[in-house]
Write a protein that holds these residues in place. Structure first.
Motif, mmCIF file in Angstrom:
data_model
loop_
_atom_site.group_PDB
_atom_site.id
_atom_site.type_symbol
_atom_site.label_atom_id
_atom_site.label_comp_id
_atom_site.label_asym_id
_atom_site.label_seq_id
_atom_site.Cartn_x
_atom_site.Cartn_y
_atom_site.Cartn_z
ATOM 1 N N GLN A 19 0.846 -1.200 0.000
ATOM 2 C CA GLN A 19 0.000 0.000 0.000
ATOM 3 C C GLN A 19 0.878 1.245 0.000
ATOM 4 O OE1 GLN A 19 -2.346 0.658 3.523
ATOM 5 N NE2 GLN A 19 -3.706 2.085 2.487
ATOM 6 N N MET A 22 2.305 1.749 -3.428
ATOM 7 C CA MET A 22 1.285 2.246 -4.352
ATOM 8 C C MET A 22 1.029 3.735 -4.135
ATOM 9 S SD MET A 22 -1.388 -0.972 -4.424
ATOM 10 C CE MET A 22 -2.651 -0.014 -5.216
ATOM 11 N N LEU A 23 0.973 4.163 -2.891
ATOM 12 C CA LEU A 23 0.765 5.582 -2.601
ATOM 13 C C LEU A 23 1.927 6.421 -3.116
ATOM 14 C CD1 LEU A 23 -0.794 5.490 0.981
ATOM 15 C CD2 LEU A 23 -1.913 6.144 -1.152
ATOM 16 N N GLU A 24 3.134 5.936 -2.962
ATOM 17 C CA GLU A 24 4.296 6.649 -3.483
ATOM 18 C C GLU A 24 4.233 6.743 -5.004
ATOM 19 O OE1 GLU A 24 6.837 8.363 -1.966
ATOM 20 O OE2 GLU A 24 5.492 8.099 -0.269
ATOM 21 N N ALA A 25 3.810 5.677 -5.649
ATOM 22 C CA ALA A 25 3.672 5.697 -7.112
ATOM 23 C C ALA A 25 2.607 6.697 -7.535
ATOM 24 C CB ALA A 25 3.336 4.306 -7.627
ATOM 25 N N LEU A 26 1.501 6.743 -6.820
ATOM 26 C CA LEU A 26 0.440 7.701 -7.147
ATOM 27 C C LEU A 26 0.899 9.139 -6.941
ATOM 28 C CD1 LEU A 26 -2.682 5.877 -5.701
ATOM 29 C CD2 LEU A 26 -2.128 6.258 -8.113
ATOM 30 N N ARG A 27 1.674 9.376 -5.907
ATOM 31 C CA ARG A 27 2.218 10.720 -5.679
ATOM 32 C C ARG A 27 3.139 11.127 -6.825
ATOM 33 N NH1 ARG A 27 2.898 8.810 -0.098
ATOM 34 N NH2 ARG A 27 1.230 9.729 1.141
ATOM 35 N N SER A 28 3.948 10.189 -7.268
ATOM 36 C CA SER A 28 4.852 10.456 -8.381
ATOM 37 C C SER A 28 4.067 10.779 -9.654
ATOM 38 C CB SER A 28 5.761 9.247 -8.614
ATOM 39 O OG SER A 28 6.593 9.465 -9.720
ATOM 40 N N ILE A 29 3.028 10.019 -9.920
ATOM 41 C CA ILE A 29 2.181 10.276 -11.086
ATOM 42 C C ILE A 29 1.559 11.662 -10.987
ATOM 43 C CG2 ILE A 29 0.031 9.594 -12.229
ATOM 44 C CD1 ILE A 29 0.813 6.674 -11.520
ATOM 45 N N ALA A 30 1.084 12.021 -9.812
ATOM 46 C CA ALA A 30 0.471 13.335 -9.623
ATOM 47 C C ALA A 30 1.475 14.457 -9.875
ATOM 48 C CB ALA A 30 -0.116 13.450 -8.221
ATOM 49 N N ARG A 31 2.701 14.299 -9.383
ATOM 50 C CA ARG A 31 3.731 15.326 -9.603
ATOM 51 C C ARG A 31 4.027 15.492 -11.093
ATOM 52 N NH1 ARG A 31 6.145 13.022 -5.029
ATOM 53 N NH2 ARG A 31 7.462 11.722 -6.329
ATOM 54 N N THR A 33 2.142 14.628 -13.621
ATOM 55 C CA THR A 33 0.969 15.135 -14.319
ATOM 56 C C THR A 33 0.888 16.652 -14.175
ATOM 57 O OG1 THR A 33 -0.206 13.057 -13.945
ATOM 58 C CG2 THR A 33 -1.550 14.975 -14.475
#
Length: 58
Positions: A19, A22-31, A33
């Motif tokens: 988990q 996954m949160l770190e990956a989502l943060r990276s995607i957000a940055r 984007t």
């Protein structure tokens, strides 16, 4: 019984670790984007406005 509890604890720790990943990956995607959106806005403005006037350096 005790081994079952230990197995459940181990599985829970593994799930928490995934988990976190996954949160770190989502943060990276957000940055990325956000950066891409800013870049796209810059390029759209550049295409609309064109090159700035030449400045005199003297």
């Amino acid at each position: 019984m005790n081994s079952e509890v230990e197995e459940l604890k181990r599985r829970l720790e593994a799930m928490e670790s995934k988990q976190y990943q996954m949160l770190e990956a989502l943060r990276s995607i957000a940055r990325h984007t956000e950066r891409a959106a800013k870049s796209a806005e810059l390029m759209a403005n550049w295409d609309y406005d064109g090159l700035p006037r030449a400045r005199s350096t003297a």
